[in-house]
Design a protein around this motif. Structure first.
Motif, mmCIF file in Angstrom:
data_model
loop_
_atom_site.group_PDB
_atom_site.id
_atom_site.type_symbol
_atom_site.label_atom_id
_atom_site.label_comp_id
_atom_site.label_asym_id
_atom_site.label_seq_id
_atom_site.Cartn_x
_atom_site.Cartn_y
_atom_site.Cartn_z
ATOM 1 N N CYS A 63 44.064 29.570 33.924
ATOM 2 C CA CYS A 63 44.512 30.249 35.150
ATOM 3 C C CYS A 63 43.988 31.678 35.187
ATOM 4 O O CYS A 63 43.527 32.156 36.223
ATOM 5 C CB CYS A 63 46.036 30.247 35.243
ATOM 6 N N ASN A 64 44.056 32.348 34.055
ATOM 7 C CA ASN A 64 43.570 33.717 33.991
ATOM 8 C C ASN A 64 42.049 33.769 34.179
ATOM 9 O O ASN A 64 41.526 34.670 34.843
ATOM 10 C CB ASN A 64 43.977 34.360 32.667
ATOM 11 N N TYR A 66 40.269 31.610 35.896
ATOM 12 C CA TYR A 66 40.023 31.354 37.319
ATOM 13 C C TYR A 66 40.292 32.611 38.135
ATOM 14 O O TYR A 66 39.517 32.973 39.018
ATOM 15 C CB TYR A 66 40.902 30.194 37.807
ATOM 16 N N LYS A 67 41.375 33.290 37.814
ATOM 17 C CA LYS A 67 41.750 34.491 38.560
ATOM 18 C C LYS A 67 40.727 35.606 38.371
ATOM 19 O O LYS A 67 40.262 36.193 39.340
ATOM 20 C CB LYS A 67 43.147 34.965 38.126
ATOM 21 N N THR A 68 40.372 35.893 37.143
ATOM 22 C CA THR A 68 39.521 37.060 36.888
ATOM 23 C C THR A 68 38.031 36.789 37.081
ATOM 24 O O THR A 68 37.318 37.658 37.573
ATOM 25 C CB THR A 68 39.746 37.603 35.469
ATOM 26 N N ASN A 71 37.625 33.803 41.033
ATOM 27 C CA ASN A 71 38.275 33.903 42.339
ATOM 28 C C ASN A 71 38.641 35.342 42.708
ATOM 29 O O ASN A 71 39.696 35.586 43.288
ATOM 30 C CB ASN A 71 39.511 32.998 42.379
ATOM 31 N N PHE A 74 42.328 36.779 42.205
ATOM 32 C CA PHE A 74 43.485 36.157 42.833
ATOM 33 C C PHE A 74 43.623 34.698 42.391
ATOM 34 O O PHE A 74 42.649 33.990 42.210
ATOM 35 C CB PHE A 74 43.363 36.190 44.361
ATOM 36 N N VAL A 75 44.870 34.280 42.235
ATOM 37 C CA VAL A 75 45.177 32.875 41.976
ATOM 38 C C VAL A 75 46.567 32.610 42.542
ATOM 39 O O VAL A 75 47.502 33.374 42.320
ATOM 40 C CB VAL A 75 45.098 32.515 40.468
ATOM 41 N N CYS A 80 47.453 27.431 40.271
ATOM 42 C CA CYS A 80 47.901 27.357 38.871
ATOM 43 C C CYS A 80 48.396 25.954 38.540
ATOM 44 O O CYS A 80 48.116 25.423 37.461
ATOM 45 C CB CYS A 80 48.998 28.383 38.591
ATOM 46 N N LYS A 173 50.263 34.182 38.780
ATOM 47 C CA LYS A 173 49.852 34.168 40.186
ATOM 48 C C LYS A 173 49.691 35.578 40.752
ATOM 49 O O LYS A 173 50.425 36.504 40.416
ATOM 50 C CB LYS A 173 50.835 33.375 41.036
ATOM 51 N N LYS A 174 48.678 35.692 41.586
ATOM 52 C CA LYS A 174 48.435 36.947 42.286
ATOM 53 C C LYS A 174 47.760 36.581 43.604
ATOM 54 O O LYS A 174 46.584 36.241 43.643
ATOM 55 C CB LYS A 174 47.549 37.888 41.488
ATOM 56 N N ASP A 175 48.551 36.624 44.661
ATOM 57 C CA ASP A 175 48.037 36.288 45.988
ATOM 58 C C ASP A 175 47.391 37.527 46.601
ATOM 59 O O ASP A 175 47.834 38.652 46.373
ATOM 60 C CB ASP A 175 49.177 35.808 46.889
#
Length: 180
Positions: A63-64, A66-68, A71, A74-75, A80, A173-175
């Motif tokens: 997840c991290n 993907y976020k950093t 994407n 953001f995730v 997640c 999560k971070k929208d």
């Protein structure tokens, strides 16, 4: 501009890595002739790793990642969940295929494990009859059949992935900020 990178990209990488680690644990135990029936601490450590610690670590890492990296920082909670469940399904599928193949190539290994399990069952439960122990082991032997073992393992790991994805997703999560 919206980034449409699939969460599966991160899930595949970490799912394969998770499966490889579980396979290595199994092979190391086999090569070193460590018996989880008689060595309870080894069995406990492997179970804690495979069903608690490693899933949480790999879901967090995926997840991290993907976020950093994929994407733009953001995730979402839903992403997640997709990442965690996909990761665990991939790991469970690869591991169950390996385990089923191993059981077909080396059936004597599992027969020896069942013999030791029978002895341990009878020692730990003196009120248990030999017929009851044999019945319990015959049920366990049915789970070595690849037609049962593979789907059961995948379902079990998908459930584990769902539970831990809910937990990890709440923290990771971070929208993107909604601006009007």
């Amino acid at each position: 501009m919206e980034n449409n990178t699939s969460p599966a990209k991160s899930a595949i990488i970490y799912g394969v890595l998770f499966a490889v680690i579980m396979i290595l644990e199994f092979v190391i135990g086999y090569v070193m002739n460590i018996d989880p029936q008689s060595n309870k601490s080894y069995g406990l450590i492997i179970n804690l790793l495979n069903f608690l610690i490693l899933p949480i670590i790999f879901i967090y890492l995926a997840c991290n990642n993907y976020k950093t990296n994929l994407n733009s920082g953001f995730v979402s909670f839903g992403q997640c969940l997709k990442i965690g469940v996909s990761l665990c399904v991939i790991a469970g599928l690869i591991y169950s295929i390996f385990s089923s193949t191993f059981a077909l190539i080396f059936p004597e290994y599992f027969e020896e494990m069942f013999k030791k399990a029978r002895i341990v069952m009878l020692e730990n439960n003196p009120q248990l009859t030999a017929e009851q122990a044999d019945m319990a082991l015959s049920i366990s032997k049915k789970f070595l059949n690849p037609a049962i073992a593979i789907p059961a393992t995948v379902v079990m790991f998908s459930f584990i992935g769902l539970i831990f994805s809910l937990i990890v997703g709440a923290f990771v999560k971070k929208d993107p900020n909604q601006s009007f």
